[in-house]
Scaffold this motif. Structure first.
Motif, PDB file in Angstrom:
ATOM      1  N   GLY A   1      -5.195   9.781  -0.749  1.00 37.34           N
ATOM      2  CA  GLY A   1      -5.221   8.638  -1.650  1.00 37.34           C
ATOM      3  C   GLY A   1      -4.171   7.597  -1.320  1.00 37.34           C
ATOM      4  N   ALA A   2      -4.422   6.414  -1.828  1.00 33.44           N
ATOM      5  CA  ALA A   2      -3.508   5.291  -1.634  1.00 33.44           C
ATOM      6  C   ALA A   2      -3.649   4.342  -2.821  1.00 33.44           C
ATOM      7  CB  ALA A   2      -3.815   4.554  -0.336  1.00 33.44           C
ATOM      8  N   GLN A   3      -2.538   3.746  -3.204  1.00 32.43           N
ATOM      9  CA  GLN A   3      -2.541   2.739  -4.252  1.00 32.43           C
ATOM     10  C   GLN A   3      -2.267   1.395  -3.591  1.00 32.43           C
ATOM     11  OE1 GLN A   3      -0.376   5.678  -4.791  1.00 32.43           O
ATOM     12  NE2 GLN A   3      -2.324   6.482  -5.492  1.00 32.43           N
ATOM     13  N   LEU A   4      -3.053   0.389  -3.962  1.00 30.57           N
ATOM     14  CA  LEU A   4      -2.870  -0.959  -3.433  1.00 30.57           C
ATOM     15  C   LEU A   4      -2.380  -1.858  -4.553  1.00 30.57           C
ATOM     16  CD1 LEU A   4      -5.084   0.410  -1.517  1.00 30.57           C
ATOM     17  CD2 LEU A   4      -5.628  -1.914  -0.900  1.00 30.57           C
ATOM     18  N   LEU A   5      -1.294  -2.566  -4.298  1.00 27.01           N
ATOM     19  CA  LEU A   5      -0.720  -3.500  -5.252  1.00 27.01           C
ATOM     20  C   LEU A   5      -0.706  -4.876  -4.608  1.00 27.01           C
ATOM     21  CD1 LEU A   5       2.424  -1.377  -6.155  1.00 27.01           C
ATOM     22  CD2 LEU A   5       0.272  -1.432  -7.403  1.00 27.01           C
TER      23      LEU A   5
ATOM     24  N   VAL B   1       0.860  -1.179   0.000  1.00 21.10           N
ATOM     25  CA  VAL B   1       0.000   0.000   0.000  1.00 21.10           C
ATOM     26  C   VAL B   1       0.896   1.228   0.000  1.00 21.10           C
ATOM     27  CG1 VAL B   1      -1.922   1.183   1.103  1.00 21.10           C
ATOM     28  CG2 VAL B   1      -1.689  -1.300   1.359  1.00 21.10           C
ATOM     29  N   LEU B   2       0.710   2.080  -1.009  1.00 16.69           N
ATOM     30  CA  LEU B   2       1.473   3.320  -1.152  1.00 16.69           C
ATOM     31  C   LEU B   2       0.554   4.479  -0.778  1.00 16.69           C
ATOM     32  CD1 LEU B   2       2.933   2.502  -4.683  1.00 16.69           C
ATOM     33  CD2 LEU B   2       4.052   2.116  -2.477  1.00 16.69           C
ATOM     34  N   TYR B   3       0.805   5.078   0.366  1.00 15.21           N
ATOM     35  CA  TYR B   3      -0.032   6.185   0.840  1.00 15.21           C
ATOM     36  C   TYR B   3       0.563   7.511   0.388  1.00 15.21           C
ATOM     37  CZ  TYR B   3      -2.277   2.854   3.994  1.00 15.21           C
ATOM     38  OH  TYR B   3      -2.969   1.787   4.510  1.00 15.21           O
ATOM     39  N   ASN B   4      -0.224   8.287  -0.337  1.00 14.52           N
ATOM     40  CA  ASN B   4       0.227   9.617  -0.766  1.00 14.52           C
ATOM     41  C   ASN B   4       0.453  10.515   0.443  1.00 14.52           C
ATOM     42  OD1 ASN B   4      -0.004   8.825  -3.461  1.00 14.52           O
ATOM     43  ND2 ASN B   4      -2.115   9.522  -3.584  1.00 14.52           N
TER      44      ASN B   4
ATOM     45  N   TYR C   1       5.117   9.612  -1.835  1.00 14.99           N
ATOM     46  CA  TYR C   1       4.469   8.796  -0.809  1.00 14.99           C
ATOM     47  C   TYR C   1       4.965   9.147   0.581  1.00 14.99           C
ATOM     48  CZ  TYR C   1       3.591   6.262  -5.064  1.00 14.99           C
ATOM     49  OH  TYR C   1       3.236   5.944  -6.343  1.00 14.99           O
TER      50      TYR C   1
END
Length: 102
Positions: free
Chosen positions: A91-95, A6-9, A54
């Motif tokens: 925002g956050a990106q989940l990989l 999880v990449l949290y902005n 991030y």
């Protein structure tokens, strides 16, 4: 093994983000069935070109992609995912990825 990354902005209010993340979100996430390990960065997130966009990177380890799917389907996983709106407004990106040692 499989990882959820999880990449949290970067949030507008770092102190509020950190307080919620470490005091509420992490304890919630640690109840997710099948979670094997939970790591976060210790210090700034960077790139070879300089600072990254991030604030926080979380790496959660599970036995398999199926285990990640089961984790998200559980009531604990749903509660953890639902908590994102309470602190990750930037925002956050989940990989999700399967891993292997080489």
């Amino acid at each position: 093994m499989a990882k959820l990354v999880v990449l949290y902005n970067k949030p507008a209010d770092v102190a509020a983000f950190d307080a919620h993340y470490f005091n509420k979100h992490v304890p919630l996430a640690k109840t997710i069935p099948g979670l094997r390990s939970y790591e976060v960065n210790d210090g700034p997130v960077g790139t070879p070109q300089g600072p990254a966009p991030y604030h926080l990177v979380a790496i959660l380890t599970f036995d398999s992609m199926a285990a990640i799917g089961a984790a998200f389907a559980s009531k604990e996983g749903q509660a953890t995912a639902g908590d994102l709106a309470n602190f990750a407004q930037a925002g956050a990106q989940l990989l999700m990825l399967e891993t292997r040692e080489i």
